[in-house]
Design an enzyme around this catalytic site. Structure first.
Site, short mmCIF file in Angstrom:
data_model
loop_
_atom_site.label_atom_id
_atom_site.label_comp_id
_atom_site.label_asym_id
_atom_site.label_seq_id
_atom_site.Cartn_x
_atom_site.Cartn_y
_atom_site.Cartn_z
N GLY A 54 46.86 18.54 49.67
CA GLY A 54 46.16 17.34 49.21
C GLY A 54 44.87 17.19 49.98
O GLY A 54 44.69 17.83 51.02
N CYS A 81 50.08 23.14 53.47
CA CYS A 81 48.77 22.57 53.82
C CYS A 81 48.89 21.09 54.21
O CYS A 81 49.45 20.79 55.25
CB CYS A 81 47.80 22.82 52.67
SG CYS A 81 46.09 22.59 53.17
N TYR A 82 48.44 20.18 53.36
CA TYR A 82 48.60 18.75 53.70
C TYR A 82 50.09 18.44 53.91
O TYR A 82 50.45 17.68 54.82
CB TYR A 82 48.05 17.88 52.56
CG TYR A 82 48.16 16.38 52.83
CD1 TYR A 82 47.21 15.73 53.59
CD2 TYR A 82 49.23 15.64 52.33
CE1 TYR A 82 47.30 14.37 53.85
CE2 TYR A 82 49.34 14.29 52.58
CZ TYR A 82 48.37 13.65 53.34
OH TYR A 82 48.48 12.31 53.60
N HIS A 168 48.24 28.68 51.85
CA HIS A 168 48.74 28.45 50.48
C HIS A 168 49.52 29.65 49.96
O HIS A 168 48.92 30.60 49.45
CB HIS A 168 47.56 28.14 49.55
CG HIS A 168 46.98 26.79 49.81
ND1 HIS A 168 47.46 25.65 49.23
CD2 HIS A 168 45.99 26.40 50.64
CE1 HIS A 168 46.78 24.61 49.67
NE2 HIS A 168 45.88 25.03 50.53
N GLU A 170 51.16 29.80 47.34
CA GLU A 170 51.21 29.78 45.87
C GLU A 170 50.04 30.52 45.22
O GLU A 170 50.08 30.81 44.04
CB GLU A 170 51.28 28.34 45.35
CG GLU A 170 50.02 27.48 45.51
CD GLU A 170 49.85 26.86 46.89
OE1 GLU A 170 50.45 27.37 47.86
OE2 GLU A 170 49.11 25.87 47.01
N ASP A 226 50.27 23.40 21.45
CA ASP A 226 50.99 22.32 22.14
C ASP A 226 51.65 21.35 21.17
O ASP A 226 52.83 21.01 21.31
CB ASP A 226 50.04 21.54 23.06
CG ASP A 226 49.31 22.45 24.04
OD1 ASP A 226 49.79 23.58 24.24
OD2 ASP A 226 48.28 22.04 24.59
N LYS A 366 50.56 26.34 30.02
CA LYS A 366 50.30 26.93 28.71
C LYS A 366 51.19 28.15 28.43
O LYS A 366 51.77 28.27 27.36
CB LYS A 366 48.83 27.34 28.64
CG LYS A 366 48.33 27.56 27.25
CD LYS A 366 48.07 26.22 26.62
CE LYS A 366 47.43 26.28 25.27
NZ LYS A 366 47.03 24.93 24.85
#
Ligand code: XMP
Length: 508
Positions: A54, A81-82, A168, A170, A226, A366
């Site tokens: 964040g 991180c945050y 990170h 990810e 979608d 998506k």
């Protein structure tokens, strides 16, 4: 089914975390940090919790915090991180601006072992993006990794199963990011990799069957992936209590409206009302040349048509929307400049009220939506459809939109897409734009004066940035020759070789 809770503190990579966890076949749910008490989390039965990154500093009073008892629930927590700093701060450690300065980008990490680093070499590359750092570890924690600038790049309290990483895991730039997340999900939390997209489908169908029982549901169907997937999923749950309103504004591509009706209506049995409103839209667009004004008019008119249909259908109590996770992030941010006012069903007037809005895909990305679509038996043509803007061809005609120009563009665009498909060239989005420039040409012995058509093809991962696609000359040549021969009124074809930025994908 084992689930991981991803507690969102507003970082730019948060969307990726849930996706990475789900890619390991463990279901991850993203929830905003506020409004979740430790008790609710405990009752929800999560196997693990991830605190995301964040933009804030944990020591600022206005920064997002978490109920400290979350750390004492006995549920493993991984802070990123945050989130890492938040664990340290909440558990009694200190956090401050990094003495060695901020770290950004690829950084060498020296790990010192521990549950998160199982199978990770002592030295590896990670992705950093921080200015604060953990300066003093809380009681019970040990440092598990460092970098040249950051003494506590990872920490762990094995007993309470609390872990933090400053980097990170990810993002793909972190070499062993996947391994580190796997270590947490499987090694620490003990999750089983048994979540499949089919589970998402059956759980959603069951949930909405109960939740919407006896109610009428209304959905604005655009024919995009979608809204189509949302429609088919809900149709499985509530059958014909779902009414899909397909507003055909006359700004669609060649045969598009028919294709949607055929695939979703005839083949999959959805209850679709196609409202042919071309005249209404063209009347309102007459003489309008400014892009933002066109979008505004189309958005407004769309809502009017939709409202009329809702009335006609006896004002259904429930509104269903095809919101997906990236839409949630975009609309939640509020700090990014509005580049173009995107057109969705958002902005319905206050007079149009619903008991509830349901968005079955709001947790998905998506590619996951496409996977659901394929599993639901929606034809590939629809599931893999390239994005198409809500205001349709109106933003691909420079200047005033008329029926004549629409027809011209539809034909030319169909030829270009056909030739690109035939070559298997594979850009992520490709279409034609009718400019308002006319130029002199020659055909036989006659001088002509026709429109200039631009072809556009881009390759991109996320449409936030895009590169113009190097289509083979043969494809361009064939498209140009066919268009100028087959489409009356177009006498010149050009190819757009601008990337985004500085250009946008669409011309308007
Ligand atoms: P731009 O032109 O902003 O396009 O680079 C990025 C992606 O968004 C699509 N796009 C829209 N989609 N309503 C939509 O639903 C809109 O008004 C709109 N404008 C652009 C565009 O096709 C591309 O995929």
């Amino acid at each position: 089914m084992d689930r991981i809770l991803v507690l969102d503190f507003g970082g730019q990579y948060n969307q990726l975390i849930a996706r990475r966890v789900r890619a390991e076949h463990v279901y991850a749910e993203i929830r905003p940090y506020s409004g979740l008490t430790a008790e609710t989390i405990r009752k929800s039965g999560y196997r693990g919790i991830i605190f995301t990154g964040g933009p804030n500093s944990v020591y600022e009073p206005s920064s997002p915090h978490v109920d400290p008892s979350v750390l004492g629930l006995g549920i493993p927590v991984l802070g990123i991180c945050y989130g890492h700093q938040l664990i340290a701060y909440t558990a009694g450690g200190t956090v401050g601006p990094a003495e060695g300065g901020s770290e950004y980008g690829r950084t060498v990490l020296y790990s010192e072992g521990g549950a998160l680093f199982d199978g990770v070499p002592g030295e590896s590359i990670v992705w950093m993006s921080h200015t604060d750092t953990v300066t003093e570890l809380p009681a019970g924690f040990r440092s598990a990794a460092r970098t040249d600038k950051c003494v506590c790049a990872a920490m762990e309290d094995e007993e309470r199963k609390l872990y933090g990483v400053q980097f990170h895991p990810e993002v793909t730039h972190t070499e062993y990011g996947r391994q580190i997340l796997r270590n947490f999900i499987f090694g620490v939390c003990g999750c089983s990799p048994d979540w499949k997209m089919d589970d998402f489908i059956s759980a959603s169908v069951e949930r909405y069957r109960k939740e919407l029982s006896g109610k009428k549901v209304l959905l604005a169907l655009s024919g995009g992936v979608d809204s189509s997937v949302t429609a088919v999923l809900l149709h499985k749950a509530v059958g014909n209590a779902l009414s899909c309103v397909f507003v055909d504004h006359g700004l669609l591509r060649k045969n598009e409206g028919d294709m949607v009706e055929r695939h979703l209506g005839e083949k999959l049995g959805l209850n679709i009302t196609r409202v042919r409103a071309e005249d209404r839209f063209l009347a309102r667009l007459k003489g309008v040349t400014q892009p933002e004004q066109k979008r505004k008019i189309i958005g407004e008119e769309f809502i009017r048509v939709f409202e009329d249909e809702a009335d006609r259908l006896g004002s259904p109590e429930i509104l269903a929307q095809g919101t997906i996770y990236p839409d949630v992030i975009e609309s939640g941010r509020g700090d990014s400049a509005v580049i173009k006012s995107h057109h969705t069903v958002g902005g319905l007037p206050d007079t149009m009220t619903f008991e509830k809005v349901v968005e079955p895909l709001r947790e998905l990305f998506k590619d996951e939506v496409r996977e659901v679509g394929e599993k639901l038996g929606i034809p590939r043509e629809l599931v893999w459809r390239q994005p198409f803007p809500g205001p349709g061809l109106a933003v691909r005609i420079i200047g005033e939109v008329t029926k004549e120009k629409l027809d011209m563009l539809r034909e030319a665009d169909a030829v270009f897409r056909e030739e690109t498909d035939a070559a298997g060239a594979g850009p992520d989005q490709y279409f034609a734009v009718l400019t308002d420039t006319r130029s002199v040409g020659v055909m036989g012995d006659d001088r002509t004066y026709g429109y200039t058509l631009a072809l556009r093809a881009v390759s991109t991962d996320d449409f936030m940035t895009a590169e113009w696609t190097r289509l083979p000359y043969g494809v361009l040549e064939k498209a140009s020759s066919r268009i100028t021969n087959e489409v009356k009124g177009i006498t010149r074809v050009v190819y757009d070789i601008t990337s985004k930025p500085p250009a946008t994908v669409e011309w308007e």
